[in-house]
Design a protein around this motif. Structure first.
Motif, PDB file in Angstrom:
ATOM      1  N   LEU A  67       0.810  -1.226   0.000  1.00 30.78           N
ATOM      2  CA  LEU A  67       0.000   0.000   0.000  1.00 30.78           C
ATOM      3  C   LEU A  67       0.844   1.276   0.000  1.00 30.78           C
ATOM      4  O   LEU A  67       0.377   2.328  -0.417  1.00 30.78           O
ATOM      5  N   ILE A  68       2.084   1.180   0.487  1.00 31.57           N
ATOM      6  CA  ILE A  68       2.907   2.390   0.577  1.00 31.57           C
ATOM      7  C   ILE A  68       3.856   2.473  -0.605  1.00 31.57           C
ATOM      8  O   ILE A  68       4.526   1.503  -0.939  1.00 31.57           O
ATOM      9  N   ASP A  69       3.900   3.621  -1.249  1.00 34.00           N
ATOM     10  CA  ASP A  69       4.881   3.879  -2.295  1.00 34.00           C
ATOM     11  C   ASP A  69       6.087   4.529  -1.622  1.00 34.00           C
ATOM     12  O   ASP A  69       6.072   5.718  -1.309  1.00 34.00           O
ATOM     13  N   TRP A  70       7.121   3.742  -1.396  1.00 36.68           N
ATOM     14  CA  TRP A  70       8.248   4.218  -0.597  1.00 36.68           C
ATOM     15  C   TRP A  70       9.077   5.284  -1.297  1.00 36.68           C
ATOM     16  O   TRP A  70       9.864   5.980  -0.663  1.00 36.68           O
ATOM     17  N   SER A  71       8.881   5.457  -2.621  1.00 36.65           N
ATOM     18  CA  SER A  71       9.594   6.540  -3.304  1.00 36.65           C
ATOM     19  C   SER A  71       8.920   7.875  -3.017  1.00 36.65           C
ATOM     20  O   SER A  71       9.447   8.931  -3.344  1.00 36.65           O
ATOM     21  N   ASN A  72       7.738   7.837  -2.423  1.00 39.50           N
ATOM     22  CA  ASN A  72       6.965   9.046  -2.148  1.00 39.50           C
ATOM     23  C   ASN A  72       6.844   9.312  -0.643  1.00 39.50           C
ATOM     24  O   ASN A  72       5.953  10.023  -0.182  1.00 39.50           O
ATOM     25  N   VAL A  73       7.732   8.719   0.146  1.00 41.11           N
ATOM     26  CA  VAL A  73       7.710   8.918   1.599  1.00 41.11           C
ATOM     27  C   VAL A  73       8.493  10.190   1.932  1.00 41.11           C
ATOM     28  O   VAL A  73       9.518  10.428   1.293  1.00 41.11           O
ATOM     29  N   PRO A  74       8.057  11.073   2.845  1.00 40.63           N
ATOM     30  CA  PRO A  74       6.955  10.915   3.801  1.00 40.63           C
ATOM     31  C   PRO A  74       5.573  11.340   3.308  1.00 40.63           C
ATOM     32  O   PRO A  74       4.623  11.267   4.083  1.00 40.63           O
ATOM     33  N   ASN A  75       5.448  11.797   2.060  1.00 39.58           N
ATOM     34  CA  ASN A  75       4.141  12.320   1.649  1.00 39.58           C
ATOM     35  C   ASN A  75       3.115  11.252   1.294  1.00 39.58           C
ATOM     36  O   ASN A  75       1.931  11.551   1.181  1.00 39.58           O
ATOM     37  N   ASP A  76       3.563  10.041   1.062  1.00 42.33           N
ATOM     38  CA  ASP A  76       2.633   8.987   0.670  1.00 42.33           C
ATOM     39  C   ASP A  76       1.461   8.898   1.658  1.00 42.33           C
ATOM     40  O   ASP A  76       1.666   8.854   2.877  1.00 42.33           O
ATOM     41  N   PRO A  77       0.210   8.895   1.147  1.00 37.50           N
ATOM     42  CA  PRO A  77      -0.947   8.953   2.057  1.00 37.50           C
ATOM     43  C   PRO A  77      -1.034   7.756   3.013  1.00 37.50           C
ATOM     44  O   PRO A  77      -1.463   7.918   4.169  1.00 37.50           O
ATOM     45  N   ILE A  78      -0.658   6.580   2.560  1.00 34.89           N
ATOM     46  CA  ILE A  78      -0.783   5.417   3.444  1.00 34.89           C
ATOM     47  C   ILE A  78       0.352   5.403   4.467  1.00 34.89           C
ATOM     48  O   ILE A  78       0.192   4.908   5.592  1.00 34.89           O
TER      49      ILE A  78
END
Ligand SMILES: *Cc1c(COP(=O)(O)O)cnc(C)c1O
Ligand code: SF4
Length: 457
Positions: A67-78
């Protein structure tokens, strides 16, 4: 599988048995074991530890991997939905806890501070505790809540946790071990007896935590009895759950998944309306093969899936997210039901949005979907007197006002009567709202009666 009703349809993906996952969960003590977090800086990981010592933290491998897109962390919604973030507690509280952890203080010191910080957060909003506990033979039944005439809420003791925790959740008091939340021993008997004695109840809503963490045999125990004649007034059985997001395997590959679906089917065949009230915050939660299979299997039993979610900053505070959420749900045969305003508790300053902003997001999204997705009502506050929907903003007699109405209320007669409150751009909740001057009174129409109800309780 021995029942055709739960056979997969050909247009949905098959389960690959070699892909079957074991349920693996991490709490604050195992933060360092989460490999995906290695890509974050030392500071970021420390900040998570600080917050996870105050607010409940629990995440499982499926959420991390799928569920988490780790390339978009910390903004990833999940990621925002499940992982602790520095802004969730006050700077002062954060620094106090950070100091304790840095000097490797004792567990006792850490716990003492954690409870001190938690006590500043509002664990039991909206008079839930005092007002809504029903009684049998003058004894309160702690696992039940009866606030609205037709519907009783049941919190089975085996369902008071979740497959992962949502960082914004107001149920946090029970997850961090609030000992005041005691549970009855003969819960099934008490539930059944209460329902038999209250023929005005048409709906049973099972909630938690997440009731879907329970073994099927417990659910059978609570629900099969309702098929007998003395419960014919119970027309609707709903189960509130986030398992379709956090562990859809519950309906597909778990050991007792087939028995669970057979239970659903049995309830439907007996003429009950059976609905899963799925908690989806973001369309990303419905995109995995496992989630899609779970949805189809549930629907193939005749059960209805409805969806509800709060509106939360950093997670879904964007009309395009809601538009996609509702459109995708209609595509999957899920009925959009409620958009909630985030409650006045927990890490609220991080997550909350003003009512005016919530209304704009709702209106922008709802105007862009077809009628079938406009079954989503909101934005709605679940407050002390009832569920209050913000319907719009008008100018009346030269005053800018919010137009409001109850969609659920302690007195059913309050429902659907429009009423007004002074517009305020940074009002977040009902208690921030005031009666407009043109009404010539300081009290909303329901307040005197509500006061009486509180006195009589
Ligand atoms: C929302 C809610 C219900 C269910 O209300 P519906 O409008 O029927 O969905 C029941 N009890 C409580 C305490 C609630 O907050
Ligand atoms: S699944 Fe529901 S009860 Fe559990 S943490 Fe999330 S919002 Fe709270």
């Amino acid at each position: 599988m021995n029942n055709p009703a739960v056979l997969l349809r050909s247009d949905i993906p098959e389960v690959d048995p070699t892909q079957t996952q074991r349920f693996q969960v991490y709490t604050e003590k195992q933060l360092d074991k989460i490999t995906a977090l290695q890509s974050l800086s030392q500071e970021q990981r420390f900040a998570m530890r600080v917050v996870a010592n105050v607010l409940p933290f629990r995440v499982n491998q499926y959420v991390i991997d799928e569920l988490i897109d780790w390339s978009n962390v910390p903004n990833d919604p999940i990621f925002q939905l499940t992982f602790p973030q520095a802004g969730m507690i006050s700077t002062e509280s954060f620094n106090q806890m950070a100091d304790l952890l840095k000097k490797q203080a004792s567990n006792k010191e850490i716990q003492t501070l954690a409870w001190q910080i938690r006590s500043q957060l509002n664990a039991h909003p909206s008079g839930q505790k005092q007002l809504n506990v029903p009684k049998l033979n003058n004894e309160p039944i702690p696992g039940l809540q009866h606030k609205y005439r037709e519907t009783v809420l049941f919190f089975p003791s085996q369902g008071q946790t979740c497959h992962s925790y949502c960082s914004f959740c107001f149920r946090w008091a029970q997850f961090v071990g609030d000992k005041e939340l005691r549970f009855a021993t003969k819960e099934d008997d008490l539930l059944h007896q209460y329902l038999i004695e209250h023929k005005e109840i048409s709906d049973l809503l099972i909630t938690g935590g997440d009731p879907m963490v329970m073994k099927t045999k417990h659910l059978v125990n609570y629900l099969e009895a309702l098929l007998s004649k003395e419960f014919s007034h119970i027309q609707t059985i709903r189960i509130g759950t986030k398992a379709l997001s956090f562990w859809p395997q519950r309906f597909v590959t778990d050991n007792d998944a087939d028995e669970l679906l057979h239970l659903f089917e049995k309830l439907v065949k007996a003429g009950k309306h059976f609905a899963l009230m799925a908690h989806f915050n973001h369309p990303n939660e419905m995109q995995t093969d496992m989630a899609k299979i779970a949805i189809k299997r549930i629907q193939n039993t005749g059960a209805i899936i409805r969806s509800q979610s709060p509106l939360i900053r950093h997670i879904n505070d964007d009309p395009m997210v809601w538009k996609t959420l509702w459109n995708d749900q209609v595509k999957l045969g899920i009925v959009p039901y409620y958009m909630f305003v985030e409650r006045d508790t927990g890490a609220k300053s991080y997550f909350e949005l003003p009512l005016a902003e919530a209304l704009t997001i709702y209106q922008t999204a709802i105007t862009q979907v077809s009628g079938l997705a406009r079954t989503a009502r909101g934005p709605s506050m679940s407050a002390l007197p009832g569920k209050i929907e913000i319907q719009g903003i008008r100018d009346i007699a030269g005053e800018k006002v919010f137009v409001l109405r109850f969609i659920q209320a302690r007195n059913p007669e309050w429902v659907t009567q429009p009423f007004f409150a002074k517009y305020h751009p940074t009002a977040y909740w009902l208690n921030d709202l005031q009666v407009p001057d043109f009404e010539g009174t300081k009290e909303f129409f329901f307040e005197a009666e509500l006061g009486q109800m509180l006195n009589n309780a």
